[in-house]
Design a protein around this motif. Sequence first.
Motif, mmCIF file in Angstrom:
data_model
loop_
_atom_site.group_PDB
_atom_site.id
_atom_site.type_symbol
_atom_site.label_atom_id
_atom_site.label_comp_id
_atom_site.label_asym_id
_atom_site.label_seq_id
_atom_site.Cartn_x
_atom_site.Cartn_y
_atom_site.Cartn_z
ATOM 1 N N VAL A 34 -7.937 96.063 -18.148
ATOM 2 C CA VAL A 34 -7.094 97.250 -18.329
ATOM 3 C C VAL A 34 -7.157 97.662 -19.789
ATOM 4 C CG1 VAL A 34 -4.738 98.157 -18.241
ATOM 5 C CG2 VAL A 34 -5.582 96.682 -16.398
ATOM 6 N N VAL A 35 -7.333 98.950 -20.010
ATOM 7 C CA VAL A 35 -7.383 99.516 -21.360
ATOM 8 C C VAL A 35 -6.253 100.531 -21.479
ATOM 9 C CG1 VAL A 35 -8.774 100.722 -23.066
ATOM 10 C CG2 VAL A 35 -9.894 99.223 -21.385
ATOM 11 N N VAL A 36 -5.397 100.377 -22.466
ATOM 12 C CA VAL A 36 -4.267 101.288 -22.664
ATOM 13 C C VAL A 36 -4.547 102.188 -23.857
ATOM 14 C CG1 VAL A 36 -1.818 101.464 -23.256
ATOM 15 C CG2 VAL A 36 -2.593 99.730 -21.625
ATOM 16 N N GLY A 37 -4.558 103.491 -23.602
ATOM 17 C CA GLY A 37 -4.763 104.476 -24.656
ATOM 18 C C GLY A 37 -6.109 105.151 -24.540
ATOM 19 N N GLY A 38 -6.115 106.471 -24.336
ATOM 20 C CA GLY A 38 -7.352 107.203 -24.115
ATOM 21 C C GLY A 38 -7.902 107.896 -25.333
ATOM 22 N N GLY A 39 -7.549 107.398 -26.534
ATOM 23 C CA GLY A 39 -8.149 107.924 -27.752
ATOM 24 C C GLY A 39 -9.525 107.330 -27.977
ATOM 25 N N VAL A 40 -9.992 107.384 -29.214
ATOM 26 C CA VAL A 40 -11.349 106.925 -29.503
ATOM 27 C C VAL A 40 -11.539 105.456 -29.146
ATOM 28 C CG1 VAL A 40 -13.008 106.519 -31.357
ATOM 29 C CG2 VAL A 40 -11.743 108.663 -31.272
ATOM 30 N N GLY A 41 -10.612 104.587 -29.576
ATOM 31 C CA GLY A 41 -10.747 103.165 -29.303
ATOM 32 C C GLY A 41 -10.686 102.845 -27.822
ATOM 33 N N GLY A 42 -9.703 103.385 -27.134
ATOM 34 C CA GLY A 42 -9.525 103.068 -25.723
ATOM 35 C C GLY A 42 -10.626 103.629 -24.845
ATOM 36 N N ALA A 43 -10.994 104.891 -25.075
ATOM 37 C CA ALA A 43 -12.044 105.495 -24.253
ATOM 38 C C ALA A 43 -13.379 104.787 -24.481
ATOM 39 C CB ALA A 43 -12.161 106.986 -24.563
ATOM 40 N N THR A 44 -13.663 104.415 -25.731
ATOM 41 C CA THR A 44 -14.898 103.683 -26.016
ATOM 42 C C THR A 44 -14.910 102.342 -25.297
ATOM 43 O OG1 THR A 44 -15.121 104.703 -28.204
ATOM 44 C CG2 THR A 44 -16.313 102.655 -27.831
ATOM 45 N N ALA A 45 -13.797 101.610 -25.383
ATOM 46 C CA ALA A 45 -13.731 100.283 -24.758
ATOM 47 C C ALA A 45 -13.940 100.381 -23.251
ATOM 48 C CB ALA A 45 -12.394 99.624 -25.072
ATOM 49 N N ALA A 46 -13.272 101.343 -22.613
ATOM 50 C CA ALA A 46 -13.397 101.488 -21.164
ATOM 51 C C ALA A 46 -14.822 101.891 -20.783
ATOM 52 C CB ALA A 46 -12.399 102.526 -20.659
ATOM 53 N N ARG A 47 -15.383 102.820 -21.516
ATOM 54 C CA ARG A 47 -16.732 103.299 -21.181
ATOM 55 C C ARG A 47 -17.762 102.187 -21.336
ATOM 56 N NH1 ARG A 47 -21.018 106.256 -24.058
ATOM 57 N NH2 ARG A 47 -22.221 107.390 -22.475
ATOM 58 N N TYR A 48 -17.709 101.466 -22.449
ATOM 59 C CA TYR A 48 -18.723 100.438 -22.677
ATOM 60 C C TYR A 48 -18.517 99.211 -21.793
ATOM 61 C CZ TYR A 48 -21.532 102.773 -26.091
ATOM 62 O OH TYR A 48 -22.426 103.639 -26.678
ATOM 63 N N ALA A 49 -17.278 98.897 -21.449
ATOM 64 C CA ALA A 49 -17.060 97.803 -20.495
ATOM 65 C C ALA A 49 -17.694 98.147 -19.149
ATOM 66 C CB ALA A 49 -15.574 97.527 -20.327
ATOM 67 N N SER A 50 -17.601 99.428 -18.756
ATOM 68 C CA SER A 50 -18.214 99.872 -17.517
ATOM 69 C C SER A 50 -19.739 99.849 -17.609
ATOM 70 C CB SER A 50 -17.738 101.292 -17.181
ATOM 71 O OG SER A 50 -18.421 101.816 -16.069
ATOM 72 N N ILE A 51 -20.271 100.313 -18.730
ATOM 73 C CA ILE A 51 -21.725 100.335 -18.908
ATOM 74 C C ILE A 51 -22.286 98.915 -18.912
ATOM 75 C CG2 ILE A 51 -23.581 100.845 -20.554
ATOM 76 C CD1 ILE A 51 -21.918 103.297 -21.426
ATOM 77 N N TRP A 52 -21.719 98.060 -19.746
ATOM 78 C CA TRP A 52 -22.252 96.711 -19.905
ATOM 79 C C TRP A 52 -21.960 95.840 -18.674
ATOM 80 C CZ3 TRP A 52 -20.019 96.420 -25.495
ATOM 81 C CH2 TRP A 52 -20.864 97.118 -26.361
ATOM 82 N N GLY A 53 -20.831 96.078 -18.023
ATOM 83 C CA GLY A 53 -20.506 95.320 -16.823
ATOM 84 C C GLY A 53 -21.228 95.820 -15.596
ATOM 85 N N GLU A 54 -21.868 96.998 -15.704
ATOM 86 C CA GLU A 54 -22.643 97.582 -14.610
ATOM 87 C C GLU A 54 -21.847 97.661 -13.312
ATOM 88 O OE1 GLU A 54 -26.327 95.391 -14.426
ATOM 89 O OE2 GLU A 54 -27.154 96.493 -16.133
ATOM 90 N N GLY A 55 -20.569 98.027 -13.442
ATOM 91 C CA GLY A 55 -19.732 98.234 -12.266
ATOM 92 C C GLY A 55 -19.288 96.977 -11.561
ATOM 93 N N SER A 56 -19.496 95.817 -12.191
ATOM 94 C CA SER A 56 -19.206 94.562 -11.505
ATOM 95 C C SER A 56 -17.777 94.078 -11.701
ATOM 96 C CB SER A 56 -20.175 93.481 -11.987
ATOM 97 O OG SER A 56 -20.088 93.317 -13.384
ATOM 98 N N LEU A 57 -16.973 94.812 -12.479
ATOM 99 C CA LEU A 57 -15.558 94.472 -12.582
ATOM 100 C C LEU A 57 -14.764 95.760 -12.552
ATOM 101 C CD1 LEU A 57 -14.539 93.563 -16.240
ATOM 102 C CD2 LEU A 57 -16.687 94.658 -15.688
ATOM 103 N N ASP A 58 -13.472 95.633 -12.327
ATOM 104 C CA ASP A 58 -12.586 96.795 -12.263
ATOM 105 C C ASP A 58 -12.071 97.113 -13.663
ATOM 106 O OD1 ASP A 58 -12.822 97.059 -9.510
ATOM 107 O OD2 ASP A 58 -11.164 95.681 -9.117
ATOM 108 N N VAL A 59 -12.380 98.302 -14.141
ATOM 109 C CA VAL A 59 -11.906 98.765 -15.440
ATOM 110 C C VAL A 59 -10.950 99.923 -15.203
ATOM 111 C CG1 VAL A 59 -12.540 99.699 -17.691
ATOM 112 C CG2 VAL A 59 -14.097 98.122 -16.509
ATOM 113 N N THR A 60 -9.740 99.818 -15.731
ATOM 114 C CA THR A 60 -8.748 100.885 -15.600
ATOM 115 C C THR A 60 -8.327 101.342 -16.978
ATOM 116 O OG1 THR A 60 -7.908 99.940 -13.537
ATOM 117 C CG2 THR A 60 -6.518 101.559 -14.662
#
Length: 423
Positions: A34-60
């Motif tokens: 879970v990532v809280v906050g959709g600013g630069v830090g939060g959006a980056t963390a969520a996006r890269y967790a999705s990219i690097w995890g290749e959809g294999s975990l749930d990112v919110t």
Amino acid sequence: MATMRPDRRGVLAGLSATLASASGARGARRRRLVVVGGGVGGATAARYASIWGEGSLDVTLVEAAASYTTCFFSNLYLGGLKPFGSLVHGYDALTRRPGLRIARAAAEHIDRERKLVELSDGMPLPYDRLILSPGIDLDYASVPGYSEAAAEVMPHAWKAGPQTRLLKSKLDAVPDGGLIVMIAPPNPYRCPPGPYERVSMMAHALRAAGKPKARIIVLDPKDKFSKMALFQEGWDGRYPGVVEWQDPTIHGGIKGVDPSAMTVTTDFEERRADLVNVIPAQRAGWITRDAGLANATGYCPIDPSSMRSTFDPSVFVVGDAAIAGDMPKSGFAANSQAKVAALAALADLAGAPSFPARYESTCWSLIAPTDCVKVDGVYEARGDMIKEVAGFVSDTGEPDEVRRRNVAEADAWYAAMTADVFG
């Protein structure tokens, strides 16, 4: 911009394979980030967790707003160099990432014992790892007489959006011969050169509007500031007689403001102004403090090798809310820290090894439309803090061509950065 070592492809390939294997095991529960906050830090963390995890975990990603307005480059809007719309970025591309969803609600409480984020819509959101990027809260009481209500008269515009538009409208209304007073913030605060770039863009806007007699006074609680020699050289050369910067030895201390009278009082005098821009002291976003993740400074201590909270190994704090050693509180820094935190969280969830963190931050500041200066730093975890290991600052007296190239470089960086963050 990269925060990773040259062997990152092999490491990330192994990490993704481990995650896919773990999530595909019979009966295995998908791990939850879970990532809280959709600013630069939060959006980056969520996006890269999705990219690097290749959809294999749930990112919110928890973010109530439909779009994000950048503070960086907002001074260029004040100066009339950029439209407001260029600062606004949506989340549509993020919603198309595999395994990534956005919870359109505000985070109201973090139960660290139960590993739950309680949302404003009443839904509890469980996590295995949590990345917090809540930005800053403004300490209105740090300036006597100032308040959230007073900010509608004396805008801060240190959180971009309606306040940015309000400050612009008030700047445009300043008459020739009028007075602008800025109260600069004490350290530490978001974007160290930001107030002084703002002064430069205000001075440019006044000149462009044909108001040569208007003046700007900066009341600063500090005796020096980021890129000080560069800004003062620019003010003296490009806006002679317009900008007056005062440190505490000159103004004697800021005693307070009166929004109803539009006055600012120092130890030596009371001034009535046509525009007062108050930038108060700051601290980590309240959600981190409510969760017991901040120390007496009001900011959150972290492990410099991962951005992991020193209070809770399941939580990471990135961006302006973190105590990041030598790193400034900048958008570039938040982007860099978020990638380190995302990789560390993925390594936790996969049981895979990580590697040493490397961070970077560059900050460009416009003094005039064709005059831009910059400061750059490269950082590593050294001992118990993030230390600068290489750096660059523009020189005074640089050729005009160098400064013009910096303007183009800054524009290109903004486009690349916002694409990297929001997809």
